[in-house]
Design a protein around this motif. Structure first.
Motif, PDB file in Angstrom:
ATOM      1  N   ALA A 254       0.832  -1.208   0.000  1.00  0.00           N
ATOM      2  CA  ALA A 254       0.000   0.000   0.000  1.00  0.00           C
ATOM      3  C   ALA A 254       0.864   1.255   0.000  1.00  0.00           C
ATOM      4  O   ALA A 254       0.534   2.253  -0.647  1.00  0.00           O
ATOM      5  CB  ALA A 254      -0.933  -0.013   1.209  1.00  0.00           C
ATOM      6  N   ALA A 255       1.990   1.198   0.723  1.00  0.00           N
ATOM      7  CA  ALA A 255       2.883   2.360   0.774  1.00  0.00           C
ATOM      8  C   ALA A 255       3.428   2.691  -0.602  1.00  0.00           C
ATOM      9  O   ALA A 255       3.626   3.859  -0.939  1.00  0.00           O
ATOM     10  CB  ALA A 255       4.031   2.092   1.745  1.00  0.00           C
ATOM     11  N   PHE A 256       3.670   1.671  -1.416  1.00  0.00           N
ATOM     12  CA  PHE A 256       4.207   1.909  -2.752  1.00  0.00           C
ATOM     13  C   PHE A 256       3.100   2.129  -3.789  1.00  0.00           C
ATOM     14  O   PHE A 256       3.384   2.194  -4.978  1.00  0.00           O
ATOM     15  CB  PHE A 256       5.115   0.752  -3.165  1.00  0.00           C
ATOM     16  CG  PHE A 256       6.512   0.897  -2.630  1.00  0.00           C
ATOM     17  CD1 PHE A 256       7.432   1.681  -3.286  1.00  0.00           C
ATOM     18  CD2 PHE A 256       6.887   0.278  -1.452  1.00  0.00           C
ATOM     19  CE1 PHE A 256       8.710   1.838  -2.789  1.00  0.00           C
ATOM     20  CE2 PHE A 256       8.161   0.426  -0.941  1.00  0.00           C
ATOM     21  CZ  PHE A 256       9.086   1.216  -1.606  1.00  0.00           C
ATOM     22  N   GLN A 307      13.653   3.938  -1.060  1.00  0.00           N
ATOM     23  CA  GLN A 307      14.170   3.448   0.224  1.00  0.00           C
ATOM     24  C   GLN A 307      13.499   4.184   1.388  1.00  0.00           C
ATOM     25  O   GLN A 307      13.171   3.584   2.415  1.00  0.00           O
ATOM     26  CB  GLN A 307      15.689   3.659   0.290  1.00  0.00           C
ATOM     27  CG  GLN A 307      16.504   2.835  -0.706  1.00  0.00           C
ATOM     28  CD  GLN A 307      16.533   1.347  -0.377  1.00  0.00           C
ATOM     29  OE1 GLN A 307      16.261   0.964   0.754  1.00  0.00           O
ATOM     30  NE2 GLN A 307      16.859   0.530  -1.366  1.00  0.00           N
ATOM     31  N   ALA A 308      13.265   5.487   1.207  1.00  0.00           N
ATOM     32  CA  ALA A 308      12.608   6.260   2.259  1.00  0.00           C
ATOM     33  C   ALA A 308      11.161   5.803   2.464  1.00  0.00           C
ATOM     34  O   ALA A 308      10.655   5.800   3.590  1.00  0.00           O
ATOM     35  CB  ALA A 308      12.650   7.749   1.906  1.00  0.00           C
ATOM     36  N   THR A 309      10.499   5.416   1.381  1.00  0.00           N
ATOM     37  CA  THR A 309       9.126   4.921   1.499  1.00  0.00           C
ATOM     38  C   THR A 309       9.085   3.620   2.289  1.00  0.00           C
ATOM     39  O   THR A 309       8.152   3.378   3.074  1.00  0.00           O
ATOM     40  CB  THR A 309       8.522   4.701   0.106  1.00  0.00           C
ATOM     41  OG1 THR A 309       8.494   5.945  -0.604  1.00  0.00           O
ATOM     42  CG2 THR A 309       7.103   4.150   0.192  1.00  0.00           C
ATOM     43  N   ALA A 310      10.089   2.769   2.090  1.00  0.00           N
ATOM     44  CA  ALA A 310      10.103   1.461   2.749  1.00  0.00           C
ATOM     45  C   ALA A 310      10.578   1.527   4.197  1.00  0.00           C
ATOM     46  O   ALA A 310      10.222   0.667   5.009  1.00  0.00           O
ATOM     47  CB  ALA A 310      11.004   0.503   1.964  1.00  0.00           C
ATOM     48  N   ALA A 311      11.376   2.553   4.542  1.00  0.00           N
ATOM     49  CA  ALA A 311      12.008   2.604   5.863  1.00  0.00           C
ATOM     50  C   ALA A 311      11.023   2.541   7.022  1.00  0.00           C
ATOM     51  O   ALA A 311      11.253   1.802   7.995  1.00  0.00           O
ATOM     52  CB  ALA A 311      12.879   3.867   5.963  1.00  0.00           C
ATOM     53  N   PRO A 312       9.893   3.281   7.002  1.00  0.00           N
ATOM     54  CA  PRO A 312       8.972   3.194   8.149  1.00  0.00           C
ATOM     55  C   PRO A 312       8.404   1.799   8.373  1.00  0.00           C
ATOM     56  O   PRO A 312       7.870   1.515   9.450  1.00  0.00           O
ATOM     57  CB  PRO A 312       7.861   4.184   7.764  1.00  0.00           C
ATOM     58  CG  PRO A 312       8.487   5.127   6.789  1.00  0.00           C
ATOM     59  CD  PRO A 312       9.457   4.292   6.022  1.00  0.00           C
TER      60      PRO A 312
END
Length: 880
Positions: A254-256, A307-312
């Motif tokens: 969902a984040a992506f 990478q910033a999107t996946a970090a959380p």
């Protein structure tokens, strides 16, 4: 897999678009190179090398000039040498673009992986694409061949296809925002080589029809390729048609997709305010407004953004590398679960299906169950050979479980009808009729009285056929009243909760005694409701009852000694799942049919309803045209806009509860209609300025009409049923209050249950079956239109229906041609059909049939061998 024809006039530009040479890429769009500079998309030719050479293509990289030449129909470098004939208008179709998109989890693994991992995933994707294109070439009738026996050309598979693949790794950028990762390939099939060696254009319609099957094979092969490389694969989607890489969560997916969702929501809001979709420039402006992060300008910046999107979510390149476990054994096939899933999904929407549907479902279920495509297709044949999938005499198929359920329903109800255990004397019937006549202030007709006699006769099973508007409610009310006078218990049930509630409203004898079929079965099985020899169950809208539910209900009523009355109309909408039993039961059981329409006072409109019911849509459309109730717009968007304004005006005059706004298209169209009407009301300040956000991005206001899309428990214990409507009366922080239609009951909906609601101005036609309103407004005319949808749409209103139709949904140069095509669609039946209407294929008639049945006796009479161990063949070993 999706497919789209490429018009001849745009073929050259499209080739350049794919190759990345004819336009400057937008920042962050498809063609951003690894060094941050615009780069052309690499392409390659796929297919038989000799076949490509014969049309002047050197196998290997696909260059734009060569692609343009084949799309234009001539040999590369020789513009005067045409390879294929021109069409009737002198042009040559450019081809068809078939797009294969990897599941989101695969794209995320690619985006967050290092260069080696990306190359490996791309290789798996390319292998899957090549397999899918080859499969389409072998199984889809892409061209024609001459048939001497018929003296004409007939559809046929091609010997070879000429195709170029272009791999892209991001979704199309919108505005200046960062695109989501999306690994996908555009495969342009420019032409084919026929079995006689001639070059021909591609027949596009068969490709479009095979999109689901081709996509299923692509996903199955991709999952297989990834397993072989050490990735864990799990099933995804409610029906298991998709897959996910193990280790990538739905939240990360969902984040992506967040960027795409933001833009979609902004576009939806624009459409609600303006009554049309935003154009490209307007969409770009919306995208800029929704942007909240630094725009990536180079590939390293884009990678950093991902990478910033996946970090959380605690996911980075190291976790991406751990998705792949070299040496991990490929998942062993779970043949029994796969087989059960195939049986279930093959009949998820109809009781009978064809060979393509079986192949498609077998491939769809393969990815999540550990089967390679070849194994799945072999397994489908195995299901036929062992009798779990049954061949019918007309070439179609069904499953043994559906056939057995249908047989049980039919034989059980016939036996119940012959059992004269139910006793209701003439005095009880007469008293019930008198009570109902006093309530409605009118006498029942002779046909209504005869129907009451039939469905209260001594037998334990009967059918009432009630076309729209014929007053079946008073018949059921009188019959139930007579049963109660005879000391019997009565209950009303239906598939949908709102349908059951309507039954209680139209037949007061059943008020407070109605449930969904599922709820009734559960209540009886858990001892909360009595069901015995003195109980009668009325099944409303039984034509919408799927075979599984009717089977469970019939078995329960038969076992407990009760009686069952099926009520419905086979000419209205069928079950969502496998169904079609109502008409068959009407022919097998004691039946009464109501024919006199009471809902419409205009005799000419009653004739139009009858014409639609019987498939004479031309006569019905002529009537509505004469009355000025057929409204043609150029586009679907315009038809939706006109329908929304018409509904808005009528609802202002008569109240929202008296006007039905319907579409037979998708939920997306329903959302467009709902949001547009909300915007119109908001512009007149009919809604409160305060608002409460819905999970899908729109907002609720006090004054809005809402509808429940699933049952919802409430604090007072009585749940709100699926399909119930009401009006929001107040907002209170993160909750809202809704006053339900048909009474003074108000319920509170907390924020965590808002997803059970949607705006309720417009609905799909399925939700309106059984409703009665003053006026109806309908958007129709697309491929979903059918005899059944048109009949239900036309018969909801007591004072007329208006039709809103888009010219671009219909073929033809003149409106008369388009309306003729609309009449054809409105006349074509899509009614469900039970498998019992078709005899089983007898293997003995065709000794060479490869699908010899192992259980011939059981197949022809499933009930004759109830002790057969169906589990014996569930551990099937598939040839690998």
């Amino acid at each position: 897999m999706t497919a789209a024809s490429i018009p001849a006039a745009t073929g050259g530009d499209y080739a350049g678009y794919l190759d990345g040479k004819t336009m400057v890429p937008e920042q962050g769009d498809y063609y951003l190179g690894r060094d941050g500079l615009p780069a052309e998309a690499p392409g390659r030719w796929i297919g038989n090398a000799d076949a490509l050479t014969r049309v002047g293509i050197t196998p290997g990289p696909a260059h734009a000039d060569d692609l343009r030449a084949l799309m234009a129909g001539h040999r590369p470098g020789q513009p005067d040498e045409f390879l294929r004939a021109a069409g009737p208008d002198g042009s040559r179709a450019a081809g068809i673009d078939v797009t294969f998109s990897a599941p989101k989890s695969v794209s995320i693994a690619w985006a967050l992986g290092d260069q080696a991992q990306r190359a490996e995933i791309e290789a798996a994707h390319r292998a899957a694409v090549e397999q899918a294109v080859g499969y389409l070439g072998r199984t889809v009738e892409l061209t024609t061949r001459w048939n001497p026996a018929q003296g004409a050309s007939v559809p046929a598979p091609a010997a070879h296809v000429h195709a170029a693949e272009f791999v892209h790794t991001t979704a199309r950028g919108v505005g200046d925002g960062a695109p989501d990762p999306q690994l996908h390939s555009h495969v342009v099939i420019t032409s084919v080589e026929r079995t006689d060696g001639r070059i021909a254009a591609v027949r596009s319609r068969p490709v479009l029809r095979s999109a689901r099957e081709g996509g299923a094979l692509y996903r199955a092969q991709l999952a297989h390729e990834l397993r072989q490389r050490g990735y864990g694969i799990e099933s995804a989607g409610e029906d298991g048609r998709y897959f996910r890489i193990d280790g990538i969560t739905p939240d990360l997916e969902a984040a992506f997709s967040k960027r795409s969702v933001e833009v979609q929501r902004a576009a939806r809001a624009f459409r609600a305010e303006h009554g049309r979709a935003p154009e490209r420039g307007e969409l770009r402006a919306l995208a800029i407004q929704t942007r909240s992060e630094k725009v990536p300008h180079t590939r390293p910046e884009l990678d950093a953004s991902w990478q910033a999107t996946a970090a959380p979510h605690g996911f980075d390149r190291a976790q991406a590398a751990e998705l792949r476990a070299p040496g991990r054994p490929a998942t062993l096939p779970v043949a029994d679960r796969w087989a059960e899933a195939v049986e279930r999904e093959a009949t998820a929407s109809r009781a009978v299906f064809d060979a393509r549907e079986l192949r498609t479902v077998a491939l769809e279920q393969a990815a999540g169950h550990g089967l390679a495509p070849a194994d799945a297709l072999a397994g489908a044949d195995h299901l036929r050979g062992t009798g779990r999938v049954l061949d019918l005499a007309d070439g179609r198929m069904t499953t043994a479980s559906v056939r057995e359920a249908e047989t049980t329903i039919s034989t059980s109800l016939q036996a119940m009808a012959a059992d004269s255990a139910r006793a209701i004397d003439a005095h009880a019937r007469a008293a019930a009729i008198a009570a109902v006549e006093q309530r409605i202030g009118a006498e029942l007709s002779a046909e209504q009285r005869a129907a009451i006699d039939t469905i209260t006769a001594p037998g334990r099973a009967a059918v009432l056929i009630g076309p729209a508007g014929t007053g079946k409610g008073v018949v059921i009310d009188a019959a139930a009243h007579a049963e109660q006078a005879a000391g019997r218990e009565v209950y009303g049930v239906a598939v949908a909760g709102r349908t059951a509630q309507r039954l209680g409203e139209s037949a007061p004898s059943l008020e407070g005694r109605v449930k969904t079929i599922d709820g009734f079965i559960a209540s009886v099985e858990h001892g909360r409701l009595p069901l015995d020899t003195r109980t009668t169950v009325y099944v409303d809208e039984a034509g919408m009852g799927d075979t599984d539910r009717l089977h469970r209900l019939t078995e329960l009523v038969a076992e407990r000694g009760g009686a069952l009355v099926a009520i419905g109309d086979g000419r209205q909408l069928s079950a969502i799942g496998a169904g079609g039993m109502f008409d068959r039961l009407a022919a097998e059981l004691p039946s009464a049919e109501l024919q006199t329409v009471h809902r419409a006072s205009d005799p000419a409109e009653r004739d139009a309803w009858h014409a639609l019911r019987t498939g004479d849509a031309r006569a019905a459309l002529a009537f509505y045209q004469e009355r000025g109730h057929v409204h043609l717009s150029d586009t679907r968007d315009q038809a939706i806009e006109h329908a929304a304004h018409s509904y808005d005006q009528l609802a202002s005059e008569h109240g929202h509860g008296q006007i039905a706004l319907m579409s037979d298209a998708s939920n997306v169209e329903i959302d467009h209609l709902n949001l547009r009407i909300q915007a119109l009301r908001r512009s007149r300040e009919e809604l409160s300025p305060e608002r409460l956000a819905h999970p899908d991005g729109h907002h609720f206001h006090a004054g809005d009409r809402v509808i429940w899309t699933r049952p919802m428990p409430t604090r007072d214990g009585a749940r709100v049923e699926n399909g119930q409507r009401g009006e929001i009366t107040r907002l209170d922080g993160d909750r809202l209050a809704v006053q339900l239609d048909g009474g003074d009951r108000t319920v509170t909906v907390d924020a965590d249950r808002l997803d059970a609601l949607r705006l309720g101005y417009a609905t799909h036609v399925v939700r309106e079956q059984g409703a009665t309103v003053r006026r109806s407004v309908v958007v129709t005319g697309s491929w979903q239109t059918s005899r059944e949808t048109a009949y239900v749409e036309s018969t909801r209103a007591t004072h007329g229906v208006e039709w809103h139709i888009a010219r671009d949904d219909l073929d033809g140069h003149h409106d008369t041609d388009r309306l003729d095509q609309l009449a054809d669609r409105m006349s074509a039946s899509r009614a469900q059909e039970p498998s019992l209407n078709v005899e089983l294929h007898d293997p003995a008639r065709l000794p060479d049939d490869p699908h010899q049945a192992l259980h011939v006796a059981r197949l022809h009479s499933p009930a004759a061998a109830p002790d057969l161990d169906r589990g014996a063949d569930r551990g099937l070993e598939l040839d690998r």
